[in-house]
Design a protein around this motif. Sequence first.
Motif, PDB file in Angstrom:
ATOM      1  N   SER A  94       0.828  -1.208   0.000  1.00 37.46           N
ATOM      2  CA  SER A  94       0.000   0.000   0.000  1.00 37.46           C
ATOM      3  C   SER A  94       0.864   1.260   0.000  1.00 37.46           C
ATOM      4  CB  SER A  94      -0.946   0.000   1.205  1.00 37.46           C
ATOM      5  OG  SER A  94      -0.237  -0.193   2.414  1.00 37.46           O
ATOM      6  N   ARG A 115      -7.132   4.362  -8.487  1.00 38.57           N
ATOM      7  CA  ARG A 115      -6.597   4.168  -7.140  1.00 38.57           C
ATOM      8  C   ARG A 115      -7.369   3.083  -6.398  1.00 38.57           C
ATOM      9  NH1 ARG A 115      -6.942   9.956  -6.095  1.00 38.57           N
ATOM     10  NH2 ARG A 115      -5.070  10.956  -6.882  1.00 38.57           N
ATOM     11  N   VAL A 116      -8.700   3.167  -6.482  1.00 39.71           N
ATOM     12  CA  VAL A 116      -9.533   2.175  -5.800  1.00 39.71           C
ATOM     13  C   VAL A 116      -9.265   0.786  -6.373  1.00 39.71           C
ATOM     14  CG1 VAL A 116     -11.891   1.428  -5.350  1.00 39.71           C
ATOM     15  CG2 VAL A 116     -11.311   3.868  -5.236  1.00 39.71           C
ATOM     16  N   THR A 119      -5.907  -0.705  -5.310  1.00 41.13           N
ATOM     17  CA  THR A 119      -5.772  -1.111  -3.912  1.00 41.13           C
ATOM     18  C   THR A 119      -6.358  -2.495  -3.644  1.00 41.13           C
ATOM     19  OG1 THR A 119      -7.785   0.162  -3.417  1.00 41.13           O
ATOM     20  CG2 THR A 119      -5.672   1.195  -2.894  1.00 41.13           C
ATOM     21  N   VAL A 160      -9.442  -2.136   1.052  1.00 35.18           N
ATOM     22  CA  VAL A 160      -9.655  -1.082   0.056  1.00 35.18           C
ATOM     23  C   VAL A 160     -10.364   0.108   0.692  1.00 35.18           C
ATOM     24  CG1 VAL A 160     -10.896  -0.478  -2.062  1.00 35.18           C
ATOM     25  CG2 VAL A 160      -9.679  -2.655  -1.909  1.00 35.18           C
ATOM     26  N   GLY A 161     -11.392  -0.172   1.484  1.00 35.40           N
ATOM     27  CA  GLY A 161     -12.155   0.903   2.119  1.00 35.40           C
ATOM     28  C   GLY A 161     -11.320   1.709   3.091  1.00 35.40           C
ATOM     29  N   ASN A 164      -8.438   3.862   1.267  1.00 35.64           N
ATOM     30  CA  ASN A 164      -8.975   5.020   0.542  1.00 35.64           C
ATOM     31  C   ASN A 164      -9.651   6.012   1.481  1.00 35.64           C
ATOM     32  OD1 ASN A 164      -8.783   4.687  -2.622  1.00 35.64           O
ATOM     33  ND2 ASN A 164      -9.168   2.650  -1.800  1.00 35.64           N
ATOM     34  N   TYR A 231      -2.388   5.725   2.359  1.00 30.45           N
ATOM     35  CA  TYR A 231      -2.727   4.374   1.912  1.00 30.45           C
ATOM     36  C   TYR A 231      -2.131   3.330   2.845  1.00 30.45           C
ATOM     37  CZ  TYR A 231      -4.353   6.117  -2.632  1.00 30.45           C
ATOM     38  OH  TYR A 231      -5.040   6.754  -3.640  1.00 30.45           O
TER      39      TYR A 231
END
Length: 335
Positions: A94, A115-116, A119, A160-161, A164, A231
């Motif tokens: 990350s 980006r999402v 990740t 991921v959540g 971000n 991140y």
Amino acid sequence: MDLVDALEFSLPLLLSSVSTYVLLKWWIPKSLLLGFKGRDMNKYGHPEVSEAGGIWVILSASISILVHITIATISERDPGILHLLATTHVLILSGLLGFIDDILGWKKGISPVARVLFTIPIALPLVAVKAGYSVIEIPLIGPLDLGLFYPLVVVPIGVVGASNAFNMLAGYNGLEALQGITILSFTCLFLLKKGVLELIPVILPVIASILVFYIFNKYPAKVLPGNSFTYGLGAFYASTVIYGNFERFGLLMFTLYFLELGLFMRGLLDGVYKENFGIPLEDGRLKPPYRKSYSVTHLALKILIKIRGRATEKDVVYLIFTFQAIIGLLGLWVL
């Protein structure tokens, strides 16, 4: 506490602190010479300062965790080494993704959608070791075993959540660092309360590294964290939550980030892709950038102006810190 215990606890802390300090002292002047500098957007005139300093926090923290694992392995202890190695991989991956984004440049690098998507693979180390517990508690229903759905879907969504989300509430000197220190510190207290002690020696070196970074990042900042920091820290926190099976506390600690997401969506509905920054004035005060609030930082600005008649960058950071500390105390009390 025997000698091995002392080494396992103190050596990663010392290494994390010293390496972060040395690397930042080297990086700040070097980055300016190399052109790794960003605009400090909440200062009048937007002066340039060193950028992407968070990568050295990620590197120092990762090495410190590996040292902890090494000592545990040599002493033939098993603090869940496989899961800790997976957590370290998540932290490094990350941070690397964030650093690539930092190198490419703000608003010129990786697009928000990309980006999402990028990740998602960061969670693979946790998926590979089937990290966490598939049985979750659902209100009014009771325990539910999600089986493979948990490592294959829930874990990646969590990583991921979190990575971000932590990147959304940012942009003020010391804000991201102080948020990281506060969230991780309250998490250590929660783990101590619950007797989940094996994660504390892993989290403490990360806190130590962020504390050293905060010295350079607090107002007026000499270095900005960059996406490598946000991140990396968000994904690391998700990993520890999954590993320690304290999802409810982890979600509660991210209350401000859920609020940030809601305000961001409000902006999209109004046709505004918001920026968190205020409008800086010559005397150091900040004005809200929009009539409505589209970020927690905007809310903080308006609350401060309402109460004190003025708002500064430091005031915004300390007010958000206060909100986060209250949430942490609430979590310790009710969970």
